[in-house]
Scaffold this active site. Structure first.
Site, PDB file in Angstrom:
ATOM      1  N   TYR A 109       0.697  -1.275   0.096  1.00 26.22           N
ATOM      2  CA  TYR A 109       0.099   0.031   0.007  1.00 26.22           C
ATOM      3  C   TYR A 109       0.925   1.304   0.053  1.00 26.22           C
ATOM      4  O   TYR A 109       0.519   2.224  -0.757  1.00 26.22           O
ATOM      5  CB  TYR A 109      -0.919   0.154   1.051  1.00 26.22           C
ATOM      6  CG  TYR A 109      -2.256  -0.778   0.981  1.00 26.22           C
ATOM      7  CD1 TYR A 109      -3.030  -0.743  -0.036  1.00 26.22           C
ATOM      8  CD2 TYR A 109      -2.231  -2.108   1.754  1.00 26.22           C
ATOM      9  CE1 TYR A 109      -4.261  -1.358  -0.289  1.00 26.22           C
ATOM     10  CE2 TYR A 109      -3.540  -2.782   1.737  1.00 26.22           C
ATOM     11  CZ  TYR A 109      -4.401  -2.576   0.726  1.00 26.22           C
ATOM     12  OH  TYR A 109      -5.424  -3.373   0.311  1.00 26.22           O
ATOM     13  N   GLU A 203       2.537 -27.239  17.510  1.00 28.46           N
ATOM     14  CA  GLU A 203       1.844 -26.551  16.140  1.00 28.46           C
ATOM     15  C   GLU A 203       0.346 -25.876  16.692  1.00 28.46           C
ATOM     16  O   GLU A 203       0.099 -24.832  16.251  1.00 28.46           O
ATOM     17  CB  GLU A 203       1.506 -27.706  15.341  1.00 28.46           C
ATOM     18  CG  GLU A 203       0.471 -27.305  14.373  1.00 28.46           C
ATOM     19  CD  GLU A 203       0.083 -28.730  13.646  1.00 28.46           C
ATOM     20  OE1 GLU A 203       0.465 -29.792  13.698  1.00 28.46           O
ATOM     21  OE2 GLU A 203      -0.860 -28.347  12.567  1.00 28.46           O
ATOM     22  N   ASP A 255       0.967 -32.181  14.545  1.00 26.98           N
ATOM     23  CA  ASP A 255      -0.223 -33.303  14.239  1.00 26.98           C
ATOM     24  C   ASP A 255       0.542 -34.516  13.565  1.00 26.98           C
ATOM     25  O   ASP A 255       1.433 -34.188  12.791  1.00 26.98           O
ATOM     26  CB  ASP A 255      -1.227 -32.763  13.452  1.00 26.98           C
ATOM     27  CG  ASP A 255      -2.248 -32.053  14.341  1.00 26.98           C
ATOM     28  OD1 ASP A 255      -2.142 -31.994  15.503  1.00 26.98           O
ATOM     29  OD2 ASP A 255      -3.151 -31.214  13.771  1.00 26.98           O
TER      30      ASP A 255
END
Lengths: 368, 368
Positions: A109, A203, A255
């Site tokens: 921007y 995680e 996981d």
């Protein structure tokens, strides 16, 4: 026992900002001198094309080869990216000098307000930022440009801030049981002292909270880091600093699925995208679970690997980094059983089990 | 000026846990007494079907009507959900008594270890948790069951923890410039004192960091909250407590798109899904931007609304809560211009503009 940092204080990478500024000034001087000599200004950088990205077995990380590319104002197709890069150079220098931080999105921007150099989309501005990283051999975080994602940390580690307004203030990272955010202030803080003898990166936020609540940090003398899925680069850099500067071994915990494996692997060996940045990896970190074999070993609730999981598993099984030891064994097991499980699956045995039994056993197995 | 909480300390909702335990014991006693009388145990709760969810103009929030449903062991189709709910009741009581927290996902997995009551998927276990909330008229957070998402907070507010291991410890929330996480510990802390005279909730992490860095919190005497997109329920509850207990006006600040509008609206009036929980809403919070009309007013970089945006805009334009005042005006403007903009778009004018000019002007306009 509180271990003091070796040289009384472990300096932050904030120093890198100053160093980067030096390199940036040299680069800018070269461009100006080209113009003064009435020759076309040019900038040279290592190539980031696939054939120049090499996995270096010795250092255990991706790096760039010898190929270079040159952007020259004499080539009309180079004019725009070259102008964008010199503009970015002034923005980054300004950020460092004013001690402000920004994000990838902000940079996109800010260019809109800068006239003709504006970017088509954020993809284009991100690419120029990566180009500048390659030219300077400094990470964008050293230029005070951060990603949007924030992860968190908790543990007995005293830090001292270097950011504006907080210089010299200290914080012990057990101060807030929900964890404190890893943003620009934490990423640039000095390490003062710690009683921890290891780092455990996790995680998921829920597991991070569980490890705090079950006092895993105290019982196993660990600094806990919540990676919030794929760890942001500033978090990977922080893990590296804890590993190299404080010499803390690092254990990674995600996981039991192909995505979890890759979260751990990226912390260890980096990603091809960031092959041009050396100080983001922790090669001697250890993958601590959840393994595919843990699913049957602990009779964990599991679900079937879906098509996307299988596709991802096929991809990583071809990746050189997954072709030995524990990785190879567990990937084979995934292919056999076609099952995956989450860290939370251990809640089947009550909330304490994962720390009391699983974590304890696994750390023993890994010689922690 | 530091304002002390009126009664020296503003009590936390942690007290709710104890209260909830009382209601849970009554419920359990009813079930046991049914069995002892050799009649089928049953549990009654307000219906959550669409025809019983009412938007209450007076209180400015969704609530449930008079319809109730009864789950009875005499109905074979009710047996499983009734057993699941009584199992969940023991789990929740245990969580409160042992002062442990868990997540929606944990509850799903804990049921796997509990034998025949296990859930098909997390959707089913989430539903039973919502059922129990309706029965008890307490939020799952009062039962120490939290979602996975974490948002963050920063500002001059002293809190005192009530969670196990941290009881009585105090924290000033300017301690860490990256913000501290809003997890179970912060959600259950008492408010001690503050110099702030308002709350500003912000959708995005990057803007939250910007507001800290530009000292918006100090200049405008604000407690800053990072909602991380749609605010998690514990964060909505925290905002409500800051509004009702400390009497701080609340200003909401999100992207100029239909999703940003709804992030603000849900903090103000709640969601139909949570119509059974009364204490999650802050009806007198003010939507402070980014408005659709700000895009042209500030000549912000904008992008075209995509099909999903338009669809969402159509949906919310039919929602009773968007049919008056500023909401109506801005939605009409979205339909006319078909453009959206992000909070970061103000970076076009440099990094300080959003605080120095935009925020200042907007707070003035809103009479802050």
């Amino acid at each position: 026992m509180r271990r003091k940092a070796k040289k009384e204080r472990i300096l932050t990478e904030a120093v890198s900002g100053e160093k980067a500024l030096g390199v940036m000034r040299e680069l800018a001087t070269d461009v100006v001198s080209d113009i003064e000599k009435e020759s076309f200004p040019k900038i040279t950088m290592p190539s980031r094309t696939t054939d120049n990205i090499i996995f270096d077995e010795k250092t255990g990380r991706y790096k760039l080869g010898e190929k270079v590319v040159t952007r020259s104002a004499s080539n009309i197709r180079h004019l725009k990216p070259l102008s964008q890069m010199t503009w970015l150079l002034t923005v980054a220098a300004d950020l460092i000098e004013t001690q402000k931080t920004s994000t990838l999105r902000d940079v996109f921007y800010m260019a809109e307000g800068a006239g003709d150099i504006s970017f088509e989309d954020q993809g284009e501005s991100d690419k120029i930022i990566t180009d500048l990283e390659s030219v300077l051999a400094f990470a964008r975080e050293d230029l005070n440009i951060y990603p949007e994602e924030r992860s968190a940390i908790f543990g007995d580690l005293d830090i001292e801030y270097t950011v504006k307004g907080y210089e010299g203030k200290k914080l012990n990272l057990t101060i807030h049981p929900d964890g404190v955010m890893i943003g620009p202030a934490l990423a640039t803080a000095d390490f003062i002292q710690t009683s921890a003898d290891k780092v455990i990166a996790i995680e998921k936020g829920a597991m991070f909270s569980r490890f705090v609540e079950e006092k895993a940090w105290k019982r196993f003398h660990a600094v806990l880091i919540h990676t919030a899925g794929q760890a942001p680069r500033s978090t990977r850099k922080l893990i590296r600093r804890l590993s190299t500067k404080l010499r803390l071994p690092v254990y990674l915990f995600a996981d039991a699925d192909p995505w979890g494996l890759h979260i751990c692997q990226v912390i260890m060996s980096g990603s091809a995208n960031a092959a041009h940045i050396a100080d983001l990896v922790t090669p001697n970190a250890k993958w601590a679970g959840v393994y595919a074999t843990d699913i049957s070993k602990y009779d964990l609730p599991s679900t079937k690997l879906n098509d996307m999981d299988i596709r991802r598993l096929n991809e990583i099984s071809k990746d050189v980094r997954y072709q030995k030891g524990r990785w190879k064994k567990e990937i084979e097991h995934f292919f056999q059983t076609k099952r995956k499980a989450e860290q939370e699956a251990f809640s089947k045995y009550g909330l304490s089990f994962i720390v009391d039994k699983y974590l304890k056993t696994r750390l023993d197995e890994l010689g922690a």
